[in-house]
Scaffold this motif. Structure first.
Motif, mmCIF file in Angstrom:
data_model
loop_
_atom_site.group_PDB
_atom_site.id
_atom_site.type_symbol
_atom_site.label_atom_id
_atom_site.label_comp_id
_atom_site.label_asym_id
_atom_site.label_seq_id
_atom_site.Cartn_x
_atom_site.Cartn_y
_atom_site.Cartn_z
ATOM 1 N N TRP A 108 -10.303 -9.726 -20.034
ATOM 2 C CA TRP A 108 -10.242 -11.092 -20.554
ATOM 3 C C TRP A 108 -10.048 -12.086 -19.414
ATOM 4 O O TRP A 108 -10.713 -13.131 -19.371
ATOM 5 N N LEU A 109 -9.164 -11.763 -18.474
ATOM 6 C CA LEU A 109 -8.934 -12.644 -17.333
ATOM 7 C C LEU A 109 -10.194 -12.797 -16.483
ATOM 8 O O LEU A 109 -10.533 -13.898 -16.056
ATOM 9 N N LEU A 167 -4.723 -1.528 -23.327
ATOM 10 C CA LEU A 167 -4.181 -2.888 -23.366
ATOM 11 C C LEU A 167 -4.344 -3.568 -22.009
ATOM 12 O O LEU A 167 -4.785 -4.725 -21.930
ATOM 13 N N LEU A 168 -4.005 -2.856 -20.946
ATOM 14 C CA LEU A 168 -4.164 -3.425 -19.601
ATOM 15 C C LEU A 168 -5.631 -3.698 -19.277
ATOM 16 O O LEU A 168 -5.954 -4.724 -18.666
ATOM 17 N N ASN A 169 -6.530 -2.785 -19.685
ATOM 18 C CA ASN A 169 -7.963 -3.014 -19.493
ATOM 19 C C ASN A 169 -8.406 -4.271 -20.224
ATOM 20 O O ASN A 169 -9.179 -5.069 -19.684
ATOM 21 N N GLY A 170 -7.958 -4.435 -21.443
ATOM 22 C CA GLY A 170 -8.342 -5.600 -22.236
ATOM 23 C C GLY A 170 -7.861 -6.904 -21.623
ATOM 24 O O GLY A 170 -8.610 -7.878 -21.554
ATOM 25 N N ILE A 171 -6.615 -6.920 -21.179
ATOM 26 C CA ILE A 171 -6.063 -8.135 -20.559
ATOM 27 C C ILE A 171 -6.810 -8.464 -19.269
ATOM 28 O O ILE A 171 -7.195 -9.617 -19.033
ATOM 29 N N THR A 172 -7.030 -7.461 -18.445
ATOM 30 C CA THR A 172 -7.737 -7.677 -17.182
ATOM 31 C C THR A 172 -9.168 -8.154 -17.420
ATOM 32 O O THR A 172 -9.643 -9.084 -16.756
ATOM 33 N N ARG A 202 -10.426 -16.729 -15.381
ATOM 34 C CA ARG A 202 -9.029 -17.056 -15.090
ATOM 35 C C ARG A 202 -8.506 -16.298 -13.878
ATOM 36 O O ARG A 202 -7.406 -16.527 -13.431
#
Length: 88
Positions: free
Chosen positions: A81-82, A74-79, A87
């Motif tokens: 994406w940013l 989840l953290l990999n995905g959010i990072t 962003r």
């Protein structure tokens, strides 16, 4: 079942990691050269070690390893994406 979920998350993590490495984002310049050289082979090898460890632990009854790997994913995905959407 847990091993299958971890394996699928591992495939997604590898794809995300490779996409970020190929993005040439300025943030990647802050990484040590060993992580960036050879197309990020060392970084992808580290990703493999994390996946292998999670699968081995889950395979030996440590279901918390699956939850930890899911949170890591989840953290990999959010990072990613940013970074990939500019962003960060």
């Amino acid at each position: 079942m847990l091993l299958g979920i971890i394996f699928v998350l591992g495939i997604v993590n590898f794809a995300i990691h490779k996409a970020v490495l190929d993005s040439d984002h300025p943030l990647l310049d802050t990484l040590p050269a060993s992580f960036r050289s050879g197309g990020g082979r060392f970084a992808l090898a580290f990703e493999f070690v994390v996946l292998l460890t999670a699968m081995l632990l889950a395979g030996h009854g440590w279901s918390a390893a699956a939850w930890a790997y899911g949170f890591y994913s989840l953290l990999n995905g959010i990072t990613a994406w940013l970074i990939l959407n500019g962003r960060m």
